[in-house]
Design an enzyme around this catalytic site. Structure first.
Site, short mmCIF file in Angstrom:
data_model
loop_
_atom_site.label_atom_id
_atom_site.label_comp_id
_atom_site.label_asym_id
_atom_site.label_seq_id
_atom_site.Cartn_x
_atom_site.Cartn_y
_atom_site.Cartn_z
N ALA A 94 0.63 -1.14 0.16
CA ALA A 94 0.14 0.19 0.24
C ALA A 94 0.75 1.91 0.35
CB ALA A 94 -0.74 -0.26 1.19
N GLU A 95 1.76 1.31 0.67
CA GLU A 95 2.98 1.90 0.73
C GLU A 95 3.49 2.64 -0.29
OE1 GLU A 95 2.98 4.63 3.09
OE2 GLU A 95 1.71 4.20 4.39
N SER A 96 4.62 1.71 -0.25
CA SER A 96 5.49 1.91 -1.98
C SER A 96 5.47 1.19 -3.32
CB SER A 96 6.56 2.31 -1.12
OG SER A 96 7.15 0.34 -1.33
#
Length: 221
Positions: A94-96
């Site tokens: 989700a983040e990167s």
């Protein structure tokens, strides 16, 4: 260098980066050096300017090869901090999107998108190092899980919005549009990996070296 070869090299270099102005120089042997990270080397000259991609675009098509390569580091951090590797993978997805060089408009960096204050708090020496970033992000997840008594939803919300925001919201997901969208996305990834989706549990567990600047060398005909 032939235009087609140059174009192919630039596409390889550009893939997976959020921003990729291309720099080049030709050495005395006729080898063309291309990079998106000139690192202060004054021999490089910009040969192509590319627009900055939205971080969300980079996340949307995460690098499956990188995901396999990082499993050794993820499992090591999971064992060290007693955090599910499925949760670590979910947060990274989700983040990167497994882009170790990702930088958000708010200054969050690396695989687990650590802001400077969090990186400092958890002893992350190099936020672009996959090892350091994963260890720091996992330590932070473990900390949040302790604060919220193992409540996964609240811990994930706090990873995005901060623990104070969750507490001030009465121990609920804060009413921020970003966090409201973030929590179900991470939990969906978590369930996917927990159920063996993407074969995360069985992928290569060998640690990988810290990410280096992307560099392509092509012979100049």
């Amino acid at each position: 260098m032939k235009p087609a070869l140059m174009a192919a090299a630039l596409l390889l270099l550009y893939g997976g980066t959020a921003e990729a102005d291309i720099y080049a120089y030709t050495d005395s042997s006729g080898v063309v050096h291309l990079t998106n990270v000139p690192a202060g080397n004054d021999r490089y000259r910009m040969v192509m300017r590319t627009p900055k991609m939205a971080v969300a675009v980079a996340r949307a098509d995460f690098n499956r090869v990188a995901r396999r390569r990082y499993q050794g580091l993820i499992h090591a951090a999971a064992n060290r901090y007693q955090v599910s590797s499925a949760l670590i993978n979910a947060v990274i997805s989700a983040e990167s999107g497994y882009n170790a060089g990702a930088v958000s408009p708010k200054g969050a960096v690396g695989l687990m998108q650590l802001i400077p204050a969090t990186a400092l708090r958890f002893g992350v020496a190099n936020v672009f190092s996959p090892t350091d970033n994963i260890n720091g992000g996992t330590a932070y997840l473990a900390h949040l899980l302790r604060i919220f008594s193992g409540d996964l939803k609240l811990a994930v919300a706090a990873y995005n919005a901060g623990s104070n925001a969750v507490i001030q919201a009465g121990y609920h997901v804060p009413p921020f549009a970003e966090t409201q969208a973030y929590v179900p996305r991470v939990l969906a990834y978590y369930q996917h990996y927990l159920n063996g989706g993407g074969t995360v549990s069985g992928e290569n567990r060998q640690p990988v070296a810290n990410a280096a600047p992307q560099l392509i060398q092509v012979s100049n005909p």
